[in-house]
Design an enzyme around this catalytic site. Structure first.
Site, PDB file in Angstrom:
ATOM      1  CG  HIS A 185      52.704  17.492  37.366  1.00 42.88           C
ATOM      2  ND1 HIS A 185      51.341  17.548  37.542  1.00 42.88           N
ATOM      3  CD2 HIS A 185      53.045  16.189  37.610  1.00 42.88           C
ATOM      4  CE1 HIS A 185      50.883  16.355  37.853  1.00 42.88           C
ATOM      5  NE2 HIS A 185      51.896  15.514  37.922  1.00 42.88           N
ATOM      6  CG  HIS A 224      41.783  20.688  33.307  1.00 36.71           C
ATOM      7  ND1 HIS A 224      41.888  19.473  32.691  1.00 36.71           N
ATOM      8  CD2 HIS A 224      42.285  20.530  34.564  1.00 36.71           C
ATOM      9  CE1 HIS A 224      42.411  18.600  33.538  1.00 36.71           C
ATOM     10  NE2 HIS A 224      42.661  19.216  34.676  1.00 36.71           N
ATOM     11  CG  ASP A 250      46.225  23.564  39.499  1.00 37.26           C
ATOM     12  OD1 ASP A 250      46.558  22.805  40.419  1.00 37.26           O
ATOM     13  OD2 ASP A 250      46.215  23.219  38.306  1.00 37.26           O
TER      14      ASP A 250
END
Length: 310
Positions: free
Chosen positions: A147, A188, A244
């Site tokens: 996560h 994603h 990210d």
């Protein structure tokens, strides 16, 4: 500060943050009536306001430096940078590019659907526990590498690649499904195109790189970005650079250590967590959460009597 001194210096900053946020319910026990609208707002403001101070204190404790108090004349992200990197007796000037970069990052990371940590906060909060405990549970969930650790994985991947000359062989391994090598920071679960958040943060990333100086890892990152946006293999699989990927590079350029990346994420996500908690608590039909579980095992199993067991 006495609470921090009871925690080992080499503990992970997320462990420190989780412990300190949970302890806030002991310090602010006078405003924990979750049915009182004013108590809810006081708690929300306290959580959002104190997270940068807690995060900076976690960092300072981890490196053995004294904690720095916040300043009223600085912005939210400016204060975070000041508390993390200033030293007693030495003047620290907040870099406006770094300040804006963190502001954009925190805004983009504040909320993103029913992700694992947000769902954890809601599930814990649905029992009627206090919001500090619910947010501490969210921090625990965010700590998981699947996560909140994705941007950390990007930097570790760049360190493994080591040099631009190794990129071609690395990409070849990524394309080989039997190699077990993964390209971190791309693709994603929700977005199957160039994610809208990533487009915004990409521009900020390049502004930071132009301002903060050279780092060999940043050359690697930009080359990987170039390949992903032009190579049919990645385009066909919709493996575009995501938030990210860029956030890890920005944090690295700002000299924020890898072990603090997820702490940064927690600061940003607190606004979303507490908003979800308030939305849930104020729902007149709200009940304790109980996810469904479907049993798919044997319909009947013979139980051997205890006396007959070997």
């Amino acid at each position: 500060s006495r609470l921090y001194h009871r925690i080992n210096h080499d503990a992970h900053p997320m462990a420190m943050m989780m412990a300190v946020v949970s302890s806030l319910s002991a310090f602010f026990h006078d405003r924990l009536n979750i049915q009182d609208p004013e108590d809810r707002m006081v708690t929300a403001r306290r959580l959002i306001a104190k997270m940068p101070t807690i995060a900076a204190a976690c960092y300072k404790h981890s490196i053995g430096d004294p904690s720095i108090y916040p300043r009223d004349d600085l912005s939210y992200t400016g204060n975070l940078l000041y508390m993390m990197f200033s030293l007693p007796g030495k003047r620290y000037e907040v870099n406006p590019v770094a300040e804006r970069a963190l502001d954009v990052l925190f805004t983009l990371h504040a909320d993103h659907e029913q992700n694992a940590s947000t769902s954890t906060v809601r599930l814990a909060g649905s029992s009627g526990t206090n919001p500090y405990a619910a947010v501490a549970a969210g921090i625990a969930c965010l700590w998981g590498p699947a996560h909140g650790g994705a941007n950390e994985a990007v930097i570790r991947m760049l360190d493994r690649i080591g040099d631009v000359s190794n990129i071609d062989s690395f990409i070849a391994k990524v394309k080989d499904k039997n190699s077990g090598v993964r390209l971190m920071g791309f693709g994603h679960r929700v977005y199957k195109s160039f994610a809208p958040r990533a487009r915004i943060i990409k521009d900020v990333c390049h502004q930071v790189l132009e301002t903060m100086g050279h780092d060999p890892r940043l050359d690697l990152a930009m080359r990987l970005e170039e390949i992903a946006l032009s190579d049919p293999y990645f385009i066909e699989r919709k493996l575009y650079p995501n938030v990210d990927f860029y956030s890890g590079i920005i944090y690295s350029a700002l000299k924020i250590p890898v072990e603090m990346f997820t702490v940064m994420f927690a600061i940003a996500r607190t606004a979303g967590w507490i908003s979800h908690w308030i939305e849930m608590i104020t729902d007149k039909d709200q009940k304790i959460g109980r996810p469904r579980q479907l049993y798919v095992g044997s319909a009947k199993r013979n139980v051997v009597p205890l006396a007959e067991r070997g």
